[in-house]
Design a protein around this motif. Sequence first.
Motif, PDB file in Angstrom:
ATOM      1  N   GLY A 121       0.811  -1.213   0.000  1.00 37.74           N
ATOM      2  CA  GLY A 121       0.000   0.000   0.000  1.00 37.74           C
ATOM      3  C   GLY A 121       0.844   1.262   0.000  1.00 37.74           C
ATOM      4  N   MET A 122       1.926   1.261   0.802  1.00 38.80           N
ATOM      5  CA  MET A 122       2.794   2.439   0.882  1.00 38.80           C
ATOM      6  C   MET A 122       3.492   2.714  -0.442  1.00 38.80           C
ATOM      7  N   LEU A 123       4.065   1.673  -1.056  1.00 37.95           N
ATOM      8  CA  LEU A 123       4.819   1.874  -2.298  1.00 37.95           C
ATOM      9  C   LEU A 123       3.905   2.218  -3.467  1.00 37.95           C
ATOM     10  N   ARG A 124       2.675   1.752  -3.401  1.00 39.45           N
ATOM     11  CA  ARG A 124       1.719   2.121  -4.453  1.00 39.45           C
ATOM     12  C   ARG A 124       1.330   3.592  -4.328  1.00 39.45           C
ATOM     13  N   SER A 125       0.999   4.036  -3.101  1.00 38.07           N
ATOM     14  CA  SER A 125       0.509   5.404  -2.914  1.00 38.07           C
ATOM     15  C   SER A 125       1.618   6.448  -2.973  1.00 38.07           C
ATOM     16  N   LYS A 126       2.819   6.115  -2.464  1.00 45.66           N
ATOM     17  CA  LYS A 126       3.887   7.109  -2.385  1.00 45.66           C
ATOM     18  C   LYS A 126       4.872   7.056  -3.553  1.00 45.66           C
ATOM     19  N   LYS A 127       5.052   5.862  -4.122  1.00 42.35           N
ATOM     20  CA  LYS A 127       6.042   5.715  -5.190  1.00 42.35           C
ATOM     21  C   LYS A 127       5.415   5.400  -6.547  1.00 42.35           C
ATOM     22  N   GLY A 128       4.098   5.256  -6.577  1.00 38.67           N
ATOM     23  CA  GLY A 128       3.421   4.969  -7.837  1.00 38.67           C
ATOM     24  C   GLY A 128       3.661   3.566  -8.368  1.00 38.67           C
ATOM     25  N   LYS A 129       4.058   2.640  -7.494  1.00 38.38           N
ATOM     26  CA  LYS A 129       4.323   1.266  -7.910  1.00 38.38           C
ATOM     27  C   LYS A 129       3.023   0.498  -8.161  1.00 38.38           C
ATOM     28  N   LYS A 130       3.135  -0.555  -8.966  1.00 44.23           N
ATOM     29  CA  LYS A 130       2.002  -1.460  -9.224  1.00 44.23           C
ATOM     30  C   LYS A 130       2.372  -2.842  -8.668  1.00 44.23           C
ATOM     31  N   PRO A 131       2.132  -3.053  -7.369  1.00 42.20           N
ATOM     32  CA  PRO A 131       2.621  -4.274  -6.715  1.00 42.20           C
ATOM     33  C   PRO A 131       1.755  -5.507  -6.949  1.00 42.20           C
ATOM     34  N   LEU A 132       2.407  -6.652  -6.829  1.00 39.52           N
ATOM     35  CA  LEU A 132       1.740  -7.949  -6.796  1.00 39.52           C
ATOM     36  C   LEU A 132       2.221  -8.652  -5.528  1.00 39.52           C
ATOM     37  N   LEU A 133       1.291  -9.112  -4.704  1.00 36.53           N
ATOM     38  CA  LEU A 133       1.643  -9.852  -3.495  1.00 36.53           C
ATOM     39  C   LEU A 133       1.690 -11.343  -3.822  1.00 36.53           C
ATOM     40  N   ALA A 134       2.722 -12.024  -3.353  1.00 39.12           N
ATOM     41  CA  ALA A 134       2.872 -13.456  -3.635  1.00 39.12           C
ATOM     42  C   ALA A 134       2.824 -14.255  -2.335  1.00 39.12           C
ATOM     43  N   ALA A 135       1.888 -15.204  -2.253  1.00 39.19           N
ATOM     44  CA  ALA A 135       1.717 -16.025  -1.047  1.00 39.19           C
ATOM     45  C   ALA A 135       2.570 -17.286  -1.159  1.00 39.19           C
ATOM     46  N   CYS A 136       3.725 -17.280  -0.497  1.00 39.43           N
ATOM     47  CA  CYS A 136       4.642 -18.422  -0.577  1.00 39.43           C
ATOM     48  C   CYS A 136       4.776 -19.167   0.746  1.00 39.43           C
ATOM     49  N   ASP A 137       3.821 -18.961   1.654  1.00 39.35           N
ATOM     50  CA  ASP A 137       3.780 -19.748   2.889  1.00 39.35           C
ATOM     51  C   ASP A 137       2.916 -20.978   2.601  1.00 39.35           C
ATOM     52  N   VAL A 138       3.565 -22.109   2.342  1.00 37.12           N
ATOM     53  CA  VAL A 138       2.834 -23.317   1.935  1.00 37.12           C
ATOM     54  C   VAL A 138       2.411 -24.173   3.130  1.00 37.12           C
TER      55      VAL A 138
END
Length: 442
Positions: A121-138
């Motif tokens: 959320g921070m990097l999207r709002s402040k840096k204009g990033k388009k993030p993807l979250l990856a769930a790697c806890d199997v």
Amino acid sequence: MFENLSDRLERSFKLLKGEGKITELNVAETLKDVRRALLDADVNYKVAKQFTDTVKTKAMGQNVLTALKPNQVMVKIVHDELATLMGASASELELKGQPAVILMAGLQGSGKTTFSGKLAGMLRSKKGKKPLLAACDVYRPAAIDQLHVLGEQLGVPVYSERENKNPVEIAEHAIAEARRTGRDLVIIDTAGRLAVDEQMMQEIAAIKQAINPDETLFVVDSMTGQDAVNTAKEFNDRLDFSGVVLTKLDGDTRGGAALSIRTVVDKPIKFIGTGEKMEALDVFHPERMADRILGMGDVVSLVERAQEQYDEAEARRLQKKLAKNQFDFNDFLGQIQQIKRMGNLKDLAAMIPGVGKALKNIDIDENAFKGIEAIIYSMTPEERTNPSILNGSRRQRIASGSGTSVQDVNKLIKQFDETRKMMRMITTAKPSSRMAAPFRRK
């Protein structure tokens, strides 16, 4: 935040009060007390000793400056050394990949999943990033569900494979998915354990080797104190991570992790988590943290939080309404919600110099605005827009609808009227009477 340590340090500096100059005797007594305060805060013994030795070297022989007292000189020296101990200046993320990749590591319960969402959320709002979250806890299905919930709240997509138990493959597939969908940042949430074990270390090391992340962040619960530092050292020996994230810094933490971890692992603290809300994440500024530890507040961070919520177009609209005396309860409600988005009320107040100490034993209810909001929401749209029509019967109905008393409603309306008058006076004041006047461009 660091209340006990702040109190102890303040008492230590009082030992120098009234002294004419700094001497070896009064410095030794003061620093002995400072060292005890640091050890009680769970600071690493070697770090505490090295710190006080450095302060003593810098303090010895210094004459009292004009209008300063020895305890003020000592506070300045301790402040500068605290900032240096924690890293001197803020450390930025280095995100150069296409997409850039951030790998999370840490024990179970440290707050990795929540931090992953906050960072997105921070990097999207402040840096204009388009993030993807990856769930790697199997290993923990709830972690995948939690990440999806956070992603939905933030409007950030989440990549997961519930049937695949190979975290390395999932991480690689997530990066491929980011390239395919035009995402420029992948944040990889990994599994934690209740304690450091060989399987865990091999797994996280394998993920790092396979994806070569731009940043590897070690997320640690700051409330675990010296244990956090020891865990960080074990992870760093195997992973060589690039930075540390201290979570739960709003809890009853003694401060040992923040003050020790940089020296022990020689890696910067990059972020601190200060609450459960998605907005409760700050870049770590060592000099500002030193200010807060020594009770000096943190006005810069307070202003930055306010600016994050500041909408210039909305401010102009409100200024026009105030000038015409049209500020209404809808505007009032909007201002309340803006303050709430800035964070924990007591934490915000503590950023004002002197206020934190005054509020130390006072609880500020996070639901302090709840009654006010209930009253405003119980008004009709017409009543919110035109408060002058709020007669006795309307106030009685609003009190019943909001679960409050007529006295509460009357009190709010009176406060609203006084606020509106004050804001209008400020807005319509002539430029010559404003404090900013001397700084107008010529």
